[in-house]
Motif scaffolding. Structure first.
Motif, PDB file in Angstrom:
ATOM      1  N   THR A 212      22.821  42.652 -17.757  1.00 39.55           N
ATOM      2  CA  THR A 212      22.189  41.507 -17.101  1.00 39.55           C
ATOM      3  C   THR A 212      23.231  40.517 -16.591  1.00 39.55           C
ATOM      4  O   THR A 212      23.114  39.988 -15.478  1.00 39.55           O
ATOM      5  N   LYS A 213      24.255  40.271 -17.398  1.00 38.66           N
ATOM      6  CA  LYS A 213      25.320  39.359 -16.987  1.00 38.66           C
ATOM      7  C   LYS A 213      26.044  39.887 -15.753  1.00 38.66           C
ATOM      8  O   LYS A 213      26.362  39.125 -14.834  1.00 38.66           O
ATOM      9  N   CYS A 216      23.837  39.425 -12.675  1.00 34.81           N
ATOM     10  CA  CYS A 216      23.838  38.015 -12.280  1.00 34.81           C
ATOM     11  C   CYS A 216      25.146  37.636 -11.581  1.00 34.81           C
ATOM     12  O   CYS A 216      25.149  36.838 -10.642  1.00 34.81           O
ATOM     13  N   GLU A 220      25.469  35.986  -7.947  1.00 31.08           N
ATOM     14  CA  GLU A 220      26.086  34.669  -7.799  1.00 31.08           C
ATOM     15  C   GLU A 220      27.332  34.703  -6.919  1.00 31.08           C
ATOM     16  O   GLU A 220      27.524  33.823  -6.065  1.00 31.08           O
TER      17      GLU A 220
END
Length: 266
Positions: A212-213, A216, A220
């Motif tokens: 998930t990181k 993201c 971003e």
């Protein structure tokens, strides 16, 4: 015969640099397309971004299938653009390290040149901070290899970036596909370590959190800025179109006034 110089179109440079800046943890790689002219100047006008089969901070690997796909894409571009186009170079990033090629890079370049003596390598050194000014700097080098005493050494090739006033379709497509390729890499990495039947709950939660990181991070650092940049370019193009329409209307009015003046009796 060695190359005299390399001419790199600015939209190709944009794609390569955007790819290099997409991650500071591992190296990235892609292939360059173009043609060598009669004066031994290599013109690079298209690029394809490759999905990494192994992500490492000091090396990058791709599958042979991707190289074949790049060659097929170059052939299709040659038909679409109605001019010679083939895979004639490769680029990769050096995050947090010097721009100069390692001995592995030089040997890899030598292997490419055995198939095509006009093949060239580009290295983008990114995420390096100048200790004096504390400013981040980006460096690019262009090189080939030559054999000296049963070993290989770097030969720097002059590189010039040619301005382009728009992003060509051959460069816009890989630029738009970049987030998708990065997400495919994250999916493959997550699948390779995920095993719900054998892993305990804590391990599964940890792996899912890391995945998930990473997703993201792509959103971003790549998707968001890329979308903003393309929206700004679209707005600029729309303003340019409106300005050209107004200029056209003014010129047409001047033409009509001139024609009316010619019809008046002397």
């Amino acid at each position: 015969m060695s190359l005299k110089a390399v001419s790199l179109e600015s939209d190709v440079f944009l794609v390569c640099l955007t790819h290099a800046l997409s991650t500071e943890r591992e190296e990235v790689m892609g292939l360059l397309m173009g043609e060598v002219d009669e004066e031994r100047i290599l013109h690079l006008s298209a690029v394809t971004i490759l999905r990494r089969s192994d992500k490492q901070p000091d090396r990058v690997e791709i599958s042979p299938e991707q190289q074949t796909d790049a060659s097929i894409k170059a052939e299709q571009l040659a038909k679409d653009l109605k001019r010679p186009m083939r895979v004639v170079g490769w680029y990769h990033s050096h995050p947090h390290i010097t721009v100069w090629p390692s001995h592995v890079d030089v040997r890899t370049q030598a292997n490419y040149q055995q198939m095509d003596d006009g093949f060239v390598g580009l290295i983008f050194s990114v995420f390096n901070e100048d200790k004096a000014t504390k400013h981040s700097k980006i460096q690019v080098t262009c090189f080939q290899s030559r054999e000296v005493n049963s070993s290989f050494e770097r030969v720097e090739v002059p590189l010039r970036i040619v301005p382009s006033y728009s992003i060509s379709p051959a460069c816009l497509s890989p630029l738009v596909d970049l987030p998708k390729i990065l997400l495919q890499e994250e999916d493959e990495a997550y699948s390779s370590v995920s095993d719900e039947e054998r892993q305990d709950l804590l391990t599964r939660i940890h792996n899912a959190s890391v995945y998930t990181k990473s997703v993201c991070h792509v959103m971003e650092m790549v998707s968001g800025p890329l979308l903003h940049n393309l929206e700004c370019r679209l707005a600029a193009n729309q303003r340019r179109i409106q300005g050209l329409k107004e200029e056209k209307a003014q010129l047409q009015e001047k033409l009509r006034a001139y024609e009316r003046a010619k019809m008046l009796p002397v």
